[in-house]
Write a protein that holds these residues in place. Structure first.
Motif, PDB file in Angstrom:
ATOM      1  N   SER A 195      -6.456  23.527  39.477  1.00 22.79           N
ATOM      2  CA  SER A 195      -6.993  24.239  38.399  1.00 22.79           C
ATOM      3  C   SER A 195      -7.232  25.290  38.972  1.00 22.79           C
ATOM      4  O   SER A 195      -7.622  25.181  40.796  1.00 22.79           O
ATOM      5  N   TRP A 196      -6.724  26.746  38.819  1.00 23.29           N
ATOM      6  CA  TRP A 196      -6.539  27.322  39.586  1.00 23.29           C
ATOM      7  C   TRP A 196      -7.441  29.135  38.467  1.00 23.29           C
ATOM      8  O   TRP A 196      -6.505  29.603  38.723  1.00 23.29           O
ATOM      9  N   PRO A 197      -8.337  28.983  38.581  1.00 26.08           N
ATOM     10  CA  PRO A 197      -9.132  29.699  37.510  1.00 26.08           C
ATOM     11  C   PRO A 197      -8.539  31.888  38.589  1.00 26.08           C
ATOM     12  O   PRO A 197      -8.746  32.525  37.689  1.00 26.08           O
ATOM     13  N   GLY A 198      -8.871  31.327  40.124  1.00 29.92           N
ATOM     14  CA  GLY A 198      -8.028  32.532  40.591  1.00 29.92           C
ATOM     15  C   GLY A 198      -6.715  33.650  40.186  1.00 29.92           C
ATOM     16  O   GLY A 198      -6.387  34.567  40.240  1.00 29.92           O
ATOM     17  N   ILE A 199      -6.206  32.197  39.291  1.00 31.94           N
ATOM     18  CA  ILE A 199      -4.634  33.723  39.816  1.00 31.94           C
ATOM     19  C   ILE A 199      -4.518  33.560  37.680  1.00 31.94           C
ATOM     20  O   ILE A 199      -4.672  32.786  37.270  1.00 31.94           O
ATOM     21  N   PRO A 200      -4.416  35.077  37.853  1.00 30.45           N
ATOM     22  CA  PRO A 200      -4.373  35.307  36.424  1.00 30.45           C
ATOM     23  C   PRO A 200      -2.989  34.713  35.687  1.00 30.45           C
ATOM     24  O   PRO A 200      -2.124  34.099  36.422  1.00 30.45           O
ATOM     25  N   HIS A 201      -2.611  34.883  34.256  1.00 33.81           N
ATOM     26  CA  HIS A 201      -1.295  34.278  33.448  1.00 33.81           C
ATOM     27  C   HIS A 201      -0.080  35.294  33.558  1.00 33.81           C
ATOM     28  O   HIS A 201       0.510  34.075  33.703  1.00 33.81           O
ATOM     29  N   HIS A 202      -0.641  36.628  34.361  1.00 30.80           N
ATOM     30  CA  HIS A 202       0.409  37.540  34.330  1.00 30.80           C
ATOM     31  C   HIS A 202       0.782  38.058  35.834  1.00 30.80           C
ATOM     32  O   HIS A 202      -0.820  38.266  36.261  1.00 30.80           O
ATOM     33  N   MET A 203       1.318  37.561  36.857  1.00 28.67           N
ATOM     34  CA  MET A 203       0.912  38.131  38.588  1.00 28.67           C
ATOM     35  C   MET A 203       2.628  38.687  38.849  1.00 28.67           C
ATOM     36  O   MET A 203       3.176  37.670  38.599  1.00 28.67           O
ATOM     37  N   HIS A 226       1.035  32.195  34.230  1.00 26.93           N
ATOM     38  CA  HIS A 226       0.310  30.768  34.056  1.00 26.93           C
ATOM     39  C   HIS A 226      -0.300  31.143  33.452  1.00 26.93           C
ATOM     40  O   HIS A 226      -1.578  31.305  32.886  1.00 26.93           O
ATOM     41  N   PRO A 227      -0.219  30.291  32.000  1.00 29.15           N
ATOM     42  CA  PRO A 227      -0.122  29.940  30.491  1.00 29.15           C
ATOM     43  C   PRO A 227      -1.775  29.323  30.708  1.00 29.15           C
ATOM     44  O   PRO A 227      -2.557  29.534  29.747  1.00 29.15           O
ATOM     45  N   THR A 228      -2.526  28.183  31.823  1.00 34.95           N
ATOM     46  CA  THR A 228      -3.038  27.116  31.182  1.00 34.95           C
ATOM     47  C   THR A 228      -4.677  27.960  32.066  1.00 34.95           C
ATOM     48  O   THR A 228      -5.290  27.479  31.483  1.00 34.95           O
ATOM     49  N   VAL A 229      -3.937  29.011  32.598  1.00 38.75           N
ATOM     50  CA  VAL A 229      -5.482  30.215  33.221  1.00 38.75           C
ATOM     51  C   VAL A 229      -6.376  29.882  31.513  1.00 38.75           C
ATOM     52  O   VAL A 229      -7.673  30.787  31.353  1.00 38.75           O
ATOM     53  N   THR A 230      -5.546  30.541  30.434  1.00 38.93           N
ATOM     54  CA  THR A 230      -5.887  31.497  29.399  1.00 38.93           C
ATOM     55  C   THR A 230      -5.946  29.755  28.384  1.00 38.93           C
ATOM     56  O   THR A 230      -7.720  30.429  27.207  1.00 38.93           O
ATOM     57  N   ASP A 231      -5.449  28.923  28.136  1.00 40.47           N
ATOM     58  CA  ASP A 231      -5.067  27.735  27.634  1.00 40.47           C
ATOM     59  C   ASP A 231      -4.990  27.343  28.429  1.00 40.47           C
ATOM     60  O   ASP A 231      -3.875  26.250  27.989  1.00 40.47           O
ATOM     61  N   PRO A 232      -5.874  25.995  28.538  1.00 41.40           N
ATOM     62  CA  PRO A 232      -5.851  25.326  29.322  1.00 41.40           C
ATOM     63  C   PRO A 232      -5.626  24.033  28.574  1.00 41.40           C
ATOM     64  O   PRO A 232      -5.069  22.440  29.074  1.00 41.40           O
ATOM     65  N   GLU A 233      -5.410  24.077  27.234  1.00 38.92           N
ATOM     66  CA  GLU A 233      -4.513  22.645  26.167  1.00 38.92           C
ATOM     67  C   GLU A 233      -2.924  22.932  26.646  1.00 38.92           C
ATOM     68  O   GLU A 233      -2.222  21.993  26.145  1.00 38.92           O
ATOM     69  N   MET A 234      -2.418  23.811  27.321  1.00 43.04           N
ATOM     70  CA  MET A 234      -0.768  23.710  27.704  1.00 43.04           C
ATOM     71  C   MET A 234      -0.575  22.475  29.035  1.00 43.04           C
ATOM     72  O   MET A 234       0.752  22.868  29.232  1.00 43.04           O
ATOM     73  N   PRO A 252      -2.447  18.300  30.027  1.00 43.36           N
ATOM     74  CA  PRO A 252      -3.294  16.827  30.245  1.00 43.36           C
ATOM     75  C   PRO A 252      -4.850  17.965  30.936  1.00 43.36           C
ATOM     76  O   PRO A 252      -4.519  19.591  32.699  1.00 43.36           O
ATOM     77  N   GLU A 253      -5.354  17.362  31.179  1.00 43.31           N
ATOM     78  CA  GLU A 253      -6.730  17.725  31.586  1.00 43.31           C
ATOM     79  C   GLU A 253      -6.714  18.085  33.345  1.00 43.31           C
ATOM     80  O   GLU A 253      -6.405  16.544  33.401  1.00 43.31           O
ATOM     81  N   GLY A 254      -6.672  18.806  33.896  1.00 54.67           N
ATOM     82  CA  GLY A 254      -7.369  18.413  35.298  1.00 54.67           C
ATOM     83  C   GLY A 254      -5.701  19.050  35.447  1.00 54.67           C
ATOM     84  O   GLY A 254      -5.115  18.289  36.873  1.00 54.67           O
ATOM     85  N   TYR A 255      -4.853  19.717  35.040  1.00 55.54           N
ATOM     86  CA  TYR A 255      -3.331  19.836  35.413  1.00 55.54           C
ATOM     87  C   TYR A 255      -3.127  21.386  34.832  1.00 55.54           C
ATOM     88  O   TYR A 255      -3.828  21.892  34.373  1.00 55.54           O
ATOM     89  N   ARG A 275       1.732  32.299  49.898  1.00 55.34           N
ATOM     90  CA  ARG A 275       0.949  33.461  49.102  1.00 55.34           C
ATOM     91  C   ARG A 275      -0.439  32.967  48.902  1.00 55.34           C
ATOM     92  O   ARG A 275      -1.172  33.392  48.183  1.00 55.34           O
ATOM     93  N   LEU A 276      -0.170  31.408  48.026  1.00 57.38           N
ATOM     94  CA  LEU A 276      -1.002  31.504  47.096  1.00 57.38           C
ATOM     95  C   LEU A 276      -1.876  29.564  47.054  1.00 57.38           C
ATOM     96  O   LEU A 276      -3.032  29.569  46.749  1.00 57.38           O
ATOM     97  N   ILE A 277      -1.191  28.374  47.255  1.00 55.30           N
ATOM     98  CA  ILE A 277      -1.208  27.522  46.200  1.00 55.30           C
ATOM     99  C   ILE A 277      -0.800  26.508  47.901  1.00 55.30           C
ATOM    100  O   ILE A 277       0.572  26.056  47.908  1.00 55.30           O
ATOM    101  N   PRO A 278      -1.400  26.463  49.124  1.00 54.19           N
ATOM    102  CA  PRO A 278      -0.883  26.271  50.272  1.00 54.19           C
ATOM    103  C   PRO A 278      -0.487  24.638  50.410  1.00 54.19           C
ATOM    104  O   PRO A 278       0.558  24.628  50.423  1.00 54.19           O
ATOM    105  N   ASP A 279      -1.406  23.823  49.261  1.00 49.56           N
ATOM    106  CA  ASP A 279      -0.140  22.240  49.202  1.00 49.56           C
ATOM    107  C   ASP A 279       0.591  22.273  47.923  1.00 49.56           C
ATOM    108  O   ASP A 279       0.435  21.311  46.946  1.00 49.56           O
ATOM    109  N   ILE A 280       0.883  23.379  47.273  1.00 56.98           N
ATOM    110  CA  ILE A 280       1.843  23.070  46.369  1.00 56.98           C
ATOM    111  C   ILE A 280       2.368  22.232  46.292  1.00 56.98           C
ATOM    112  O   ILE A 280       2.385  21.806  45.341  1.00 56.98           O
TER     113      ILE A 280
END
Length: 200
Positions: free
Chosen positions: A24-32, A62-70, A72-75, A112-117
């Protein structure tokens, strides 16, 4: 395609990558928006030159930062879109180019955001101008129909009721008032009102 349609100018298309990641990436907003190093030159390449640029300006969702149910848990779930020329400007084989371009875009997000994407991806697919044409019957694979030039906007856009053929109506991105979700919803409302008016 009629001669009249051939004279029209069409908006660019999009290359879209949907992907799910472990973590999960709480620092990446829903829209960027990730702006690239160029602005006018990039637009010229996409709109006028029919070039698939080496640099990007990307929209990341990045919709899961707003709605984690988008997811599975941990994804987390994302999509990223890059404007690209429509197929009239750049008639390439996206079956061949798609996976290459997808990797380049994901590499950019990794840098720029997720080095091990790439190690975190659990699912992904991409959508190309070819798919816009095939799946959605979008002329030239354009994502937004007619380009919003002065001579193709407002009253000059396709009218919602045909001026010649009775009981023929138009709706969607290529009609008045224009593209995008608000424009298409506005088009549907205007067309429905005309139909109700005509039904008397």
């Amino acid at each position: 395609v009629t001669d009249k349609l051939k004279k029209k100018k069409y908006s660019p298309s999009l290359f879209v990558v949907h992907f799910g990641l472990k973590g999960s990436w709480p620092g990446i907003p829903h829209h960027m928006i990730l702006l690239g190093p160029r602005y006018k030159g990039l637009l010229d390449d996409i709109y006028d030159n029919g070039v698939l640029p080496n640099d990007f300006s990307l929209y990341l969702h990045h919709p899961t930062v707003t709605d984690p149910e988008m997811a599975p848990e941990g994804y987390s779930t994302f999509y990223v879109l890059a404007p690209v020329p429509h197929q009239g400007k750049l008639p390439i084989d996206w079956d061949e180019m798609g996976p290459i371009y997808k990797k380049r875009i994901l590499d950019e997000i990794g840098q720029r955001l997720i080095p091990d994407i790439h190690e975190r991806i659990v699912t992904s697919f991409h959508y190309t101008p070819q798919d816009f044409g095939t799946d959605l019957n979008a002329h030239l694979g354009s994502a937004f129909s007619l380009e919003p030039l002065l001579t193709q906007s407002a009253w000059f856009r396709v009218h919602n009721r045909d001026d010649v053929i009775e009981n023929l109506y138009f709706v969607g991105a290529g009609t008045h008032p224009g593209a995008g979700i608000p424009g298409v919803v506005g088009s549907a409302k205007a067309t429905a009102e005309l139909m109700i008016e005509d039904m008397g």
